[in-house]
Scaffold this motif. Sequence first.
Motif, PDB file in Angstrom:
ATOM      1  N   UNK A  62       4.796  -2.770   6.507  1.00 50.37           N
ATOM      2  CA  UNK A  62       4.445  -3.742   6.147  1.00 50.37           C
ATOM      3  C   UNK A  62       3.626  -4.177   5.154  1.00 50.37           C
ATOM      4  N   UNK A  63       3.211  -4.933   4.445  1.00 53.72           N
ATOM      5  CA  UNK A  63       1.691  -5.141   4.221  1.00 53.72           C
ATOM      6  C   UNK A  63       1.368  -6.702   3.716  1.00 53.72           C
ATOM      7  N   UNK A  64       0.402  -7.023   3.856  1.00 52.04           N
ATOM      8  CA  UNK A  64       0.009  -8.229   4.161  1.00 52.04           C
ATOM      9  C   UNK A  64      -1.700  -8.164   3.255  1.00 52.04           C
ATOM     10  N   UNK A  86      13.320   1.405  -0.977  1.00 55.23           N
ATOM     11  CA  UNK A  86      13.615   2.323  -0.899  1.00 55.23           C
ATOM     12  C   UNK A  86      14.581   2.641  -1.881  1.00 55.23           C
ATOM     13  N   UNK A  87      15.182   3.623  -2.113  1.00 52.49           N
ATOM     14  CA  UNK A  87      16.019   4.045  -3.270  1.00 52.49           C
ATOM     15  C   UNK A  87      16.946   5.808  -3.222  1.00 52.49           C
ATOM     16  N   UNK A  88      18.331   5.347  -3.679  1.00 55.25           N
ATOM     17  CA  UNK A  88      19.055   7.058  -3.579  1.00 55.25           C
ATOM     18  C   UNK A  88      18.352   8.071  -3.983  1.00 55.25           C
ATOM     19  N   UNK A  89      17.578   7.104  -5.334  1.00 53.08           N
ATOM     20  CA  UNK A  89      17.007   8.882  -5.998  1.00 53.08           C
ATOM     21  C   UNK A  89      15.480   8.095  -5.415  1.00 53.08           C
ATOM     22  N   UNK A  90      15.106   9.376  -4.166  1.00 48.67           N
ATOM     23  CA  UNK A  90      14.497   9.104  -3.144  1.00 48.67           C
ATOM     24  C   UNK A  90      12.637   9.365  -3.695  1.00 48.67           C
ATOM     25  N   UNK A  91      12.926   9.900  -4.877  1.00 49.86           N
ATOM     26  CA  UNK A  91      10.725   9.887  -5.299  1.00 49.86           C
ATOM     27  C   UNK A  91      11.187   8.529  -5.758  1.00 49.86           C
ATOM     28  N   UNK A  92      12.093   7.573  -6.087  1.00 46.74           N
ATOM     29  CA  UNK A  92      11.398   6.545  -6.462  1.00 46.74           C
ATOM     30  C   UNK A  92      11.119   5.085  -5.424  1.00 46.74           C
ATOM     31  N   UNK A  93      10.857   5.236  -4.441  1.00 46.57           N
ATOM     32  CA  UNK A  93      10.642   4.958  -3.083  1.00 46.57           C
ATOM     33  C   UNK A  93       9.589   4.228  -3.125  1.00 46.57           C
ATOM     34  N   UNK A  94       9.073   3.217  -3.037  1.00 45.87           N
ATOM     35  CA  UNK A  94       7.712   2.409  -3.220  1.00 45.87           C
ATOM     36  C   UNK A  94       7.198   1.954  -1.781  1.00 45.87           C
ATOM     37  N   UNK A  95       5.839   2.327  -1.497  1.00 43.81           N
ATOM     38  CA  UNK A  95       5.341   1.562  -0.078  1.00 43.81           C
ATOM     39  C   UNK A  95       5.346   0.438  -0.757  1.00 43.81           C
ATOM     40  N   UNK A  96       5.291  -0.047   0.661  1.00 41.93           N
ATOM     41  CA  UNK A  96       4.685  -1.561   0.911  1.00 41.93           C
ATOM     42  C   UNK A  96       3.651  -1.879   0.755  1.00 41.93           C
ATOM     43  N   UNK A  97       2.646  -1.054   0.661  1.00 43.13           N
ATOM     44  CA  UNK A  97       1.172  -1.729   0.316  1.00 43.13           C
ATOM     45  C   UNK A  97       1.120  -1.440  -1.220  1.00 43.13           C
ATOM     46  N   UNK A  98       1.938  -0.519  -2.003  1.00 46.80           N
ATOM     47  CA  UNK A  98       1.626  -0.970  -3.510  1.00 46.80           C
ATOM     48  C   UNK A  98       2.390  -2.062  -4.117  1.00 46.80           C
ATOM     49  N   UNK A  99       3.784  -2.107  -2.988  1.00 50.95           N
ATOM     50  CA  UNK A  99       4.141  -2.925  -2.843  1.00 50.95           C
ATOM     51  C   UNK A  99       3.283  -5.076  -3.573  1.00 50.95           C
ATOM     52  N   UNK A 100       2.937  -4.869  -2.540  1.00 53.01           N
ATOM     53  CA  UNK A 100       1.846  -6.020  -1.847  1.00 53.01           C
ATOM     54  C   UNK A 100       0.840  -5.607  -2.908  1.00 53.01           C
ATOM     55  N   UNK A 101       0.451  -4.911  -3.846  1.00 53.14           N
ATOM     56  CA  UNK A 101      -0.926  -4.720  -4.753  1.00 53.14           C
ATOM     57  C   UNK A 101      -0.299  -5.497  -6.010  1.00 53.14           C
ATOM     58  N   UNK A 102       1.401  -4.553  -6.265  1.00 55.88           N
ATOM     59  CA  UNK A 102       1.806  -5.347  -7.818  1.00 55.88           C
ATOM     60  C   UNK A 102       2.120  -6.316  -8.048  1.00 55.88           C
ATOM     61  N   UNK A 103       2.304  -6.903  -6.693  1.00 58.46           N
ATOM     62  CA  UNK A 103       2.704  -8.135  -6.517  1.00 58.46           C
ATOM     63  C   UNK A 103       1.228  -9.031  -6.622  1.00 58.46           C
ATOM     64  N   UNK A 104       0.008  -8.840  -6.439  1.00 56.95           N
ATOM     65  CA  UNK A 104      -1.108  -9.417  -6.906  1.00 56.95           C
ATOM     66  C   UNK A 104      -1.203  -9.708  -7.944  1.00 56.95           C
TER      67      UNK A 104
END
Length: 133
Positions: free
Chosen positions: A28-30, A45-63
Amino acid sequence: MKDIEKLFEKAKEGRSFAYTPYSHFKVGAAIQLKNGEYILGCNVENASYGLCNCAERTALFKMISEGYNKDDVEAMMIIGDTKDPISPCGACRQVMSELLSPNTPIVLANLKGDFKEFLNKDLLPYQFDDSDL
Ligand code: THU
């Protein structure tokens, strides 16, 4: 001022949304904004493993996609169910170095409530940045 208790609560809330059918490792990230709002992130995550996105980047891209930038940020917390406070991966450190200010506090945490605090600039020395282009 960073609010450790609220960051802890929000980072755990972000973690609760993690989509991790492959690793079962939830992160998680906040991001605490200066206006008092929080932006949450989780790993996706994704069945194509290389496409998994980390929590930190999810939060930063949302920002960024919500119209905020590094000047709006008070602090960030990252949390995992780890023995010691979680260590952000190298890719996330690079993205943090681009999208957060060098002196932004980054608090690493685990579910037990152990914390380690760094300045963003100390998590990735000699980073690649726009001055290299
Ligand atoms: N992960 C994160 O979300 N952040 C990190 O800093 C380390 C790794 C995720 C990626 C993947 O979904 C899972 O943890 C296992 O590597």
